[in-house]
Design an enzyme around this catalytic site. Structure first.
Site, PDB file in Angstrom:
ATOM      1  N   ASP A   1      11.599  -8.031   1.409  1.00 50.89           N
ATOM      2  CA  ASP A   1      13.010  -7.981   1.035  1.00 50.89           C
ATOM      3  C   ASP A   1      13.227  -8.829  -0.219  1.00 50.89           C
ATOM      4  O   ASP A   1      12.464  -9.768  -0.481  1.00 50.89           O
ATOM      5  CB  ASP A   1      13.893  -8.583   2.138  1.00 50.89           C
ATOM      6  CG  ASP A   1      13.835  -7.775   3.412  1.00 50.89           C
ATOM      7  OD1 ASP A   1      13.439  -6.596   3.364  1.00 50.89           O
ATOM      8  OD2 ASP A   1      14.191  -8.343   4.462  1.00 50.89           O
ATOM      9  N   LYS A   2      14.312  -8.546  -0.898  1.00 53.64           N
ATOM     10  CA  LYS A   2      14.644  -9.329  -2.110  1.00 53.64           C
ATOM     11  C   LYS A   2      14.693 -10.830  -1.780  1.00 53.64           C
ATOM     12  O   LYS A   2      14.247 -11.668  -2.561  1.00 53.64           O
ATOM     13  CB  LYS A   2      15.993  -8.844  -2.641  1.00 53.64           C
ATOM     14  CG  LYS A   2      16.385  -9.451  -3.944  1.00 53.64           C
ATOM     15  CD  LYS A   2      17.673  -8.831  -4.455  1.00 53.64           C
ATOM     16  CE  LYS A   2      18.173  -9.599  -5.662  1.00 53.64           C
ATOM     17  NZ  LYS A   2      19.491  -9.168  -6.096  1.00 53.64           N
TER      18      LYS A   2
END
Ligand code: URA
Length: 230
Positions: free
Chosen positions: A101-102
């Site tokens: 994920d970011k």
């Protein structure tokens, strides 16, 4: 591999440019001028153009210590991706082996060897991964048993595969999972009534993130590291 593809990859030119060189009689295989663009090139055969020996670029295998805030993608119109951390000539070659994920940091693999990344990412191999998670609340007492039994995540029909939990303190844990569902770790802790504040991947199979790599740094894998995964 076909001869025109071999020339295109080794000389960094298009397939049609490679075929032009063949038609012009500029390419030899094993010392004989080659006329057939479709002929396969054997592993032991030597392809030359004049005095120049053409060789395929060797595949690259990288580990990156991903910082939070960058997308795990090869391109995005609006947001910076992890490829911005690599020199342009490497960034143009590689793809990601799985994603983070970011807002997740830690171990990310990149390569231009599609067969290798396919083996690692394949659910068939179920390679386990370990994450360190900071939690918003102290973790419920029966978390170990519930994670080992499998959790039913929101909007999913199948429970998660057994996960292994190690408590580091009341609000910090290590969790090992062998699947790669969307936002899986965050959703697992949500299912336990908690919230992940930060998430860091430190291991994929037998490969650990190099403790000497600062956030945002990368290095090539050794042959042993490459082979320990697939
Ligand atoms: N699980 C998540 O929730 N996020 C990640 O980035 C990786 C695993």
């Amino acid at each position: 591999m076909r001869l025109d593809r071999f020339i295109s990859q080794s000389a960094g030119i298009s397939r049609s440019q490679a075929r032009l060189l063949i038609r012009r009689g500029e390419i030899s295989v094993g010392g004989e001028v080659a006329k057939d663009a479709a002929r396969p090139v054997g592993e032991a055969e030597t392809v030359t153009r004049g005095d120049l020996c053409l060789e395929l670029p060797r595949p690259v295998y990288l580990m990156l210590n991903k910082p939070c805030g960058l997308l795990s993608a090869t391109e995005d119109r609006e947001q910076a991706t992890v490829l911005s951390l690599l020199p342009p000539e490497l960034a143009a070659r590689v793809h990601l082996v799985g994603r983070l994920d970011k807002d997740t940091s830690g171990l990310l693999l990149l390569t231009d060897d599609g067969a290798w990344s396919h083996r690692i990412a394949s659910p068939k191999h179920a390679i386990d991964k370990t994450y360190v998670a900071e939690l918003a609340e102290p973790l419920v007492e029966d978390a170990e048993q519930r994670l080992a039994a499998g959790l039913l995540l929101r909007n999913e029909a199948q429970p998660t595969k057994p996960a292994i939990l190690e408590r580091l303190c009341a609000t910090q844990v290590k969790i090992s999972i062998s699947e790669g569902r969307y936002h899986q770790v965050r959703r697992m802790f949500a299912a336990l009534g908690n919230r992940v504040l930060s998430l860091h991947r430190e291991r994929i199979g037998r490969l650990h993130l190099d403790a000497g790599l600062q956030t945002g740094q990368w290095r090539e894998l050794t042959r042993e590291e490459r082979d320990c995964l697939a």
